[in-house]
Design an enzyme around this catalytic site. Sequence first.
Site, PDB file in Angstrom:
ATOM      1  N   GLU A  77      15.246 -27.456  -4.796  1.00  0.00           N
ATOM      2  CA  GLU A  77      14.867 -28.714  -5.783  1.00  0.00           C
ATOM      3  C   GLU A  77      15.741 -29.618  -5.795  1.00  0.00           C
ATOM      4  OE1 GLU A  77      13.726 -27.821  -9.822  1.00  0.00           O
ATOM      5  OE2 GLU A  77      12.752 -25.870  -9.209  1.00  0.00           O
ATOM      6  N   GLU A 135      16.025 -20.423 -11.598  1.00  0.00           N
ATOM      7  CA  GLU A 135      16.893 -20.814 -12.382  1.00  0.00           C
ATOM      8  C   GLU A 135      17.388 -19.971 -13.548  1.00  0.00           C
ATOM      9  OE1 GLU A 135      16.027 -24.919 -13.494  1.00  0.00           O
ATOM     10  OE2 GLU A 135      16.278 -25.671 -11.708  1.00  0.00           O
TER      11      GLU A 135
HETATM   12  C1  FCB Z   1      14.171 -27.824 -13.029  1.00  0.00           C
HETATM   13  C2  FCB Z   1      12.896 -26.948 -13.107  1.00  0.00           C
HETATM   14  C3  FCB Z   1      11.600 -27.520 -12.752  1.00  0.00           C
HETATM   15  C4  FCB Z   1      11.853 -29.112 -13.076  1.00  0.00           C
HETATM   16  C5  FCB Z   1      13.098 -29.796 -12.927  1.00  0.00           C
HETATM   17  C6  FCB Z   1      13.030 -31.271 -13.332  1.00  0.00           C
HETATM   18  O1  FCB Z   1      15.089 -27.417 -14.015  1.00  0.00           O
HETATM   19  O2  FCB Z   1      13.222 -25.751 -12.351  1.00  0.00           O
HETATM   20  O3  FCB Z   1      10.658 -26.883 -13.056  1.00  0.00           O
HETATM   21  O4  FCB Z   1      11.392 -29.102 -14.410  1.00  0.00           O
HETATM   22  O5  FCB Z   1      14.010 -29.003 -13.474  1.00  0.00           O
END
Ligand code: FCB
Length: 443
Positions: free
Chosen positions: A353, A169
Amino acid sequence: MLLSHKRADFGEGFLFGAATAAYQIEGGQTEGRGSSIWDTFAATPGNVHNGDSGKYACDHYNRYAEDLDLLADGGFDAYRFSFAWPRILPQGKGEVNQRGLDFYDRLIDAMLERNLKPFGTLYHWDLPSALQDRGGWLNRDIAGWFADYAVLISRRFGDRLASTATINEPWCVAFLSHMLGIHAPGHRDVRATARASHHVLLAHGTAIEAMRAVGGKNLGIVLNFEIAHGATNKPQDMAAARLWDGIFNRWYLDGIFRGKYPADVLAHFTPHMPDAFARDMETVATPIDWLGVNYYTRGLYEHDPERGAFPIRKIEGPLEKTDIGWEIFPQGLEDILTRISADYTSIPLYVTENGMAEVEGVDDPRRVAYYDAHLGAVLAARRRGADVRGYFGWSLLDNYEWAEGYAKRFGLVHVDYQTQKRTPKTSYRAFQELLTGANRQVA
Ligand code: FCB
């Protein structure tokens, strides 16, 4: 049946996994590990809810075998984890901490013993403090520091990793941490943001080239995306949403896949960009083998001239929200996957994610519904031509949610931070049924 999908719907070879990050779960800040910017940020009053830090977190450093058993018992194919840079290089460069390398040796071997494919991320935000002392992401030299660290990992672990991501990210590394001041190092400065926004991608591209030169395979990056909608249909609000889309999404996509930053965002950064950044764009756009897509929510934006460099304001939306206040918008996952594959690249995509924060408890039907809807979005995107090869839930465990401390829980497995007891939630059982039920049919 808890999830409405069948494993077979996703096709042969589609990988299911769960994700974590070193600082959020490891604890174990011993045995030669150096300080990171999250240690000092968390130690500074006012930065993190309740003053929480990752000092102990889920004690995964000692309990990793139990955690990997949970993944294996759940029927998962893969585990996305991150290496802690300061555990391996306590000063960020130079002297190596052998015990840090040994830990990742044990961790990766334990994955392989359980038939879990290791998806390693090199940087999930725990920058060594010694490098922050030299300017961190504001210093162009970080590209070289990061590439050296990447090569060290690649040489030592590359043959055992199923895939390697450079940065998790970059928007969070650059904008959230240098413009909004919400994450470490907590700057609120447009010039710092412009520099970090470029250096983070320069470091990524430099590391990809360096790892490839030593035989590194299956190299990628993990970007996060937010769907930006106008608060109203007024042209100025639509323009605000478009600019936010540029800041959050297009800066990284255009940089990596077109070798050019989007003109609308660049116009806001121009006086602050590093000299001759344009010469680096070929490195930024070094080809990658796969792209990770992190997706949680959408945002509603309106024009607000009072807000200086970026005249945009986020307003509260009307959709159902998770416990962290993020609107639930599964359509956005279908849209972003489809958009990336239609407009940017045909390399394989992984949802690296996706998940939701829910109030504490082990029965989490809303989370099951969230996962069900977002898995449906993945299937829809695949039908529309997006080459999505895998899906990782965030997160395996309740863990240290950065500025929210331990108050926000994203886990498939509940963690009692007093006793470190793990208890699978209903959402974990839902994945277990989806994944191991399918196996039983095969057998
Ligand atoms: C993302 C992050 C991860 C976690 C989620 C909820 O931005 O990569 O580490 O905190 O959000």
